[in-house]
Write a protein that holds these residues in place. Sequence first.
Motif, PDB file in Angstrom:
ATOM      1  N   HIS A 154     -10.426 -11.562  -5.672  1.00  0.00           N
ATOM      2  CA  HIS A 154     -10.306 -10.324  -5.561  1.00  0.00           C
ATOM      3  C   HIS A 154     -10.573  -9.711  -4.224  1.00  0.00           C
TER       4      HIS A 154
ATOM      5  N   LEU B 215      -9.774  -5.750  -2.892  1.00  0.00           N
ATOM      6  CA  LEU B 215     -11.234  -5.161  -2.482  1.00  0.00           C
ATOM      7  C   LEU B 215     -11.110  -4.807  -0.836  1.00  0.00           C
TER       8      LEU B 215
ATOM      9  N   HIS C 103      -9.303  -1.545  -0.999  1.00  0.00           N
ATOM     10  CA  HIS C 103     -10.198  -0.586  -1.556  1.00  0.00           C
ATOM     11  C   HIS C 103     -11.045  -0.052  -0.465  1.00  0.00           C
TER      12      HIS C 103
ATOM     13  N   VAL D 290     -16.425  -6.233   2.988  1.00  0.00           N
ATOM     14  CA  VAL D 290     -16.020  -7.005   1.880  1.00  0.00           C
ATOM     15  C   VAL D 290     -16.792  -8.358   1.954  1.00  0.00           C
TER      16      VAL D 290
ATOM     17  N   THR E  26     -19.951  -7.204   0.385  1.00  0.00           N
ATOM     18  CA  THR E  26     -19.990  -7.087  -1.011  1.00  0.00           C
ATOM     19  C   THR E  26     -20.163  -8.365  -1.704  1.00  0.00           C
TER      20      THR E  26
ATOM     21  N   TYR F 117     -15.802  -3.993  -7.644  1.00  0.00           N
ATOM     22  CA  TYR F 117     -15.398  -2.685  -7.153  1.00  0.00           C
ATOM     23  C   TYR F 117     -16.505  -1.661  -7.081  1.00  0.00           C
TER      24      TYR F 117
ATOM     25  N   ALA G  16     -18.592  -2.849  -4.283  1.00  0.00           N
ATOM     26  CA  ALA G  16     -17.965  -2.530  -3.012  1.00  0.00           C
ATOM     27  C   ALA G  16     -17.771  -1.078  -2.506  1.00  0.00           C
TER      28      ALA G  16
END
Length: 320
Positions: free
Chosen positions: A13, A17, A20, A35, A38, A60, A63
């Motif tokens: 991911h 991410l 995002h 990230v 995260t 998500y 993050a």
Amino acid sequence: MDETEFADLAETHRRELRVHCYRLLGSVDEAEDLVQETFLRAWRAREQYAGRASLRAWLYKIATNTCLDFLDRTPRVVPSVDLPVASGSHLAPRPAAAVPWLQPCPDDLLDAAVARETVELAFLAAVQYLSPRQRAVLILRDVVGWTAKETATTLETTPASVNSSLQRARAELKEQLPSRRTEWRVESSGDERAVVSRYMAAITAGDDQAIAAVLCDDVRCSHQPGAGGHDGPEPAWYGGRATVLAGWAPVLHGPDAMELRMREVRANGGPAVATYLRHGGAFRAFGLNTLLIADGSVAEVTTFVPSVFKAFGLPDVLPD
């Protein structure tokens, strides 16, 4: 699960991410750092996950809150800049260069499934004018596609509050985006490349007639502080074909003209050009120009500082 298994699952991911976080922050460098944070937070809280929900949704959520925590620690304000823009223009009332921390993103760092309009510089610059929480609500609801309930859970608020924030965010975003954004005609790849090739050839040759022919009547150029020879503390911009030609003249021809080279790259789903000027016997990074192509012409040129070259895998100095 052990650390290796968890890292392998999370890594699938990473790309989405990063996009995002990039939307929330406007900075490629900061997105990459957050990230990583995260993933660290997720590993530390792995027992809370325990497979009870989608790993993607859980990451998500982490993050989003990691970015919001960062923005709380490092508050920043976009300079209030409003430019006169004709009705029906391709241009936004505030240029992307007005956001000092905004960085272009190489296309190869973007998720393959990303919608182009959600990573365009005009969109990214516009969302930076929203408060961090409004920004998060807008992106989670309108870009990621979450429900009001899912978004509320992530932000620890209520669906009613989310819906209220979304309404305000959409209204503000409409004021920031170009009036003709939904009418932009996306050039085919061949047409776009042809326009960029004409632009690069005209600039390299210092041919004013050829440059004029490839620019829109209302073309706008903007520079971040420190970009493209602009050393002032505030961003700079100028518009109109004649004004642009006059602004570029000292570099392109005349007694102070400098030899230059250009390399075409892709940024934020559109074309961009890395410019190098000969200085001290070598071609050194001068600025990265993102181009907005509209109806077969260059409508906007935004110049970013040479430090962004690294993300594009571009050298600071061209080899001989």
